[in-house]
Motif scaffolding. Structure first.
Motif, short mmCIF file in Angstrom:
data_model
loop_
_atom_site.label_atom_id
_atom_site.label_comp_id
_atom_site.label_asym_id
_atom_site.label_seq_id
_atom_site.Cartn_x
_atom_site.Cartn_y
_atom_site.Cartn_z
N TYR A 87 2.25 4.09 -17.48
CA TYR A 87 0.87 4.46 -17.18
C TYR A 87 0.84 5.49 -16.06
CZ TYR A 87 -0.32 0.45 -20.06
OH TYR A 87 -0.44 -0.43 -21.11
N PRO A 88 -0.22 6.28 -15.99
CA PRO A 88 -0.29 7.34 -14.97
C PRO A 88 -0.49 6.76 -13.58
CG PRO A 88 -2.35 7.22 -16.18
CD PRO A 88 -1.40 6.30 -16.89
N LEU A 89 0.00 7.47 -12.59
CA LEU A 89 -0.13 7.07 -11.19
C LEU A 89 -1.60 6.87 -10.81
CD1 LEU A 89 1.48 6.64 -8.56
CD2 LEU A 89 1.28 9.10 -8.14
N SER A 90 -2.48 7.64 -11.43
CA SER A 90 -3.91 7.56 -11.10
C SER A 90 -4.54 6.24 -11.53
CB SER A 90 -4.66 8.73 -11.75
OG SER A 90 -4.43 8.76 -13.15
N ASN A 91 -3.84 5.45 -12.35
CA ASN A 91 -4.36 4.15 -12.78
C ASN A 91 -4.31 3.10 -11.67
OD1 ASN A 91 -4.84 5.06 -15.39
ND2 ASN A 91 -3.91 3.26 -16.34
N TYR A 92 -3.52 3.35 -10.63
CA TYR A 92 -3.25 2.33 -9.63
C TYR A 92 -4.01 2.59 -8.34
CZ TYR A 92 0.29 1.50 -13.12
OH TYR A 92 0.91 1.28 -14.31
N THR A 93 -4.33 1.51 -7.65
CA THR A 93 -5.06 1.56 -6.39
C THR A 93 -4.11 1.16 -5.27
OG1 THR A 93 -7.11 0.97 -7.51
CG2 THR A 93 -7.05 0.69 -5.11
N PHE A 94 -4.12 1.92 -4.17
CA PHE A 94 -3.19 1.69 -3.08
C PHE A 94 -3.95 1.50 -1.77
CE2 PHE A 94 -1.22 4.46 -6.25
CZ PHE A 94 -0.09 3.71 -6.58
N GLY A 95 -3.48 0.54 -0.98
CA GLY A 95 -4.09 0.27 0.31
C GLY A 95 -3.03 -0.13 1.33
N THR A 96 -3.48 -0.56 2.50
CA THR A 96 -2.56 -0.97 3.56
C THR A 96 -2.95 -2.37 4.04
OG1 THR A 96 -3.94 0.09 5.25
CG2 THR A 96 -2.12 1.38 4.33
N LYS A 97 -2.00 -3.03 4.69
CA LYS A 97 -2.25 -4.35 5.28
C LYS A 97 -1.48 -4.45 6.59
CE LYS A 97 1.23 -6.38 2.16
NZ LYS A 97 1.43 -7.36 1.07
N GLU A 98 -1.47 -5.63 7.19
CA GLU A 98 -0.89 -5.79 8.52
C GLU A 98 0.58 -5.40 8.55
OE1 GLU A 98 -2.42 -6.49 11.43
OE2 GLU A 98 -4.22 -6.23 10.20
N THR A 99 1.00 -4.93 9.72
CA THR A 99 2.39 -4.52 9.92
C THR A 99 3.35 -5.68 9.64
OG1 THR A 99 1.80 -2.86 11.56
CG2 THR A 99 4.04 -3.73 11.67
N GLN A 100 4.49 -5.37 9.05
CA GLN A 100 5.56 -6.35 8.82
C GLN A 100 6.82 -5.83 9.50
OE1 GLN A 100 6.02 -7.10 4.62
NE2 GLN A 100 3.96 -7.93 4.39
N PRO A 101 7.07 -6.26 10.75
CA PRO A 101 8.25 -5.77 11.47
C PRO A 101 9.54 -6.18 10.76
CG PRO A 101 6.73 -6.96 12.91
CD PRO A 101 6.28 -7.20 11.53
N GLU A 102 10.55 -5.37 10.90
CA GLU A 102 11.86 -5.72 10.36
C GLU A 102 12.40 -6.94 11.09
OE1 GLU A 102 14.02 -3.90 7.76
OE2 GLU A 102 11.87 -3.91 7.37
N GLU A 103 13.09 -7.81 10.35
CA GLU A 103 13.61 -9.05 10.94
C GLU A 103 14.72 -8.78 11.96
OE1 GLU A 103 14.05 -12.60 8.36
OE2 GLU A 103 13.63 -11.21 6.72
N ASP A 104 15.42 -7.66 11.78
CA ASP A 104 16.57 -7.38 12.64
C ASP A 104 16.38 -6.05 13.33
OD1 ASP A 104 18.17 -9.70 11.64
OD2 ASP A 104 18.03 -8.55 9.77
N PRO A 105 16.69 -5.97 14.61
CA PRO A 105 16.53 -4.72 15.34
C PRO A 105 17.60 -3.68 15.03
CG PRO A 105 17.43 -6.40 16.79
CD PRO A 105 17.11 -7.09 15.50
N SER A 106 18.71 -4.12 14.40
CA SER A 106 19.80 -3.19 14.13
C SER A 106 20.58 -3.67 12.91
CB SER A 106 20.75 -3.08 15.33
OG SER A 106 21.42 -4.33 15.54
#
Length: 277
Positions: free
Chosen positions: A32-51
């Motif tokens: 299906y075309p990219l235009s069919n989909y809806t995109f948004g944002t939500k709360e930050t998800q920090p990486e579990e490991d700093p390195s």
């Protein structure tokens, strides 16, 4: 100077119609075309490991208690200008990653994988409503298995002969996107639509796992539909105009929706392979 006249020569022999060349093919997949989909944002998800070292240390601790770590990632495919695009996360403007993560040791493989996909991409709260908000994930074929023999960054698409106790197995699954779906990405990440030709033979930028995706998808035939479900092209596709050349597109996150082109997303390619560890 004598003028020359162009002539057309026609063969008296009829054209040869090639025999069918489609035996043992998997089912054709609708994109299906990219235009069919809806995109948004939500709360930050920090990486579990700093390195990277911290991540490998946590892997070692996991192995001591639960054994080999199971990781699942999804290859989500749609199309733009009748060319397949893979949905991919970018972290810290540098590292590329497929949606998914390690499966909790108590969860079944598919059940745990769907949980991880929802953590990364499912919308939260009442920000969105309508078709595609609660659409379940259609987990398809296993496309590849990558093995981590030791507590190191290197992973291989085979298990070395001397290794009997691998520390991690990562599976890449093909995920059939439905006609409509709402996806939300954490604010500290970007969601990109990356064309296959950008990934192909581009290990310097994307690393060996992601750059292999065009090879993995070559087993499928695709049909491309428009927003009204009309089939507009089929594999091997149709020629593109100059204003239809696919580029990496930012779908959610910083610079939301800007078509940045292949050279503008991320930083230098030497860091990219680390994203796949």
């Amino acid at each position: 100077m004598a003028a020359t006249t162009a002539t057309t020569t026609r063969s008296s022999r009829p054209p040869i119609v090639p025999k069918d060349f489609s035996a043992q093919q998997p089912e054709t997949i609708r994109l299906y075309p990219l235009s069919n989909y809806t995109f948004g944002t939500k709360e930050t998800q920090p990486e579990e490991d700093p390195s990277v070292l911290a991540r490998l240390k946590r892997l070692e601790e996991h192995y001591e208690i639960h054994g080999m770590r199971r990781t699942c990632e999804g290859v989500l495919v749609c199309h733009e200008h009748n060319h397949p695009h893979v949905l991919m996360l970018q972290i810290a403007n540098a590292f590329f990653k497929l949606p998914g993560d390690y499966v909790h040791h108590d969860d079944g493989e598919i059940e745990g994988f769907k949980k991880r996909l929802n953590e990364r991409l499912a919308p939260v709260g009442s920000q969105f409503s309508g078709e595609g908000v609660n659409e379940d994930w259609d987990i398809g074929d296993t496309l590849a298995q990558w093995w981590r023999p030791n507590f190191e960054t290197f992973m291989y698409p085979f298990l070395p002969g001397h290794v009997t106790r691998p520390k991690e197995c990562k599976k890449l699954y093909f995920i059939q996107l439905p006609k409509k779906k709402v996806l939300s990405v954490p604010k500290n990440m970007k969601l990109l639509a990356v064309p296959l030709f950008e990934l192909y033979d581009n290990t310097a930028r994307y690393g060996p796992q992601l750059s292999a995706i065009p090879h993995l998808l070559s087993r499928y035939n695709f049909e491309f539909v428009d927003e009204n479900d009309n089939v507009v092209a089929v594999t091997p596709g149709t020629p593109l105009g100059e204003n239809q050349i696919p580029r990496v597109k930012v779908l959610a996150g910083e610079d939301d929706g800007q078509d940045t082109g292949m050279t503008d997303v991320g930083t230098d390619g030497e860091k990219a392979p680390e994203m796949q560890q």
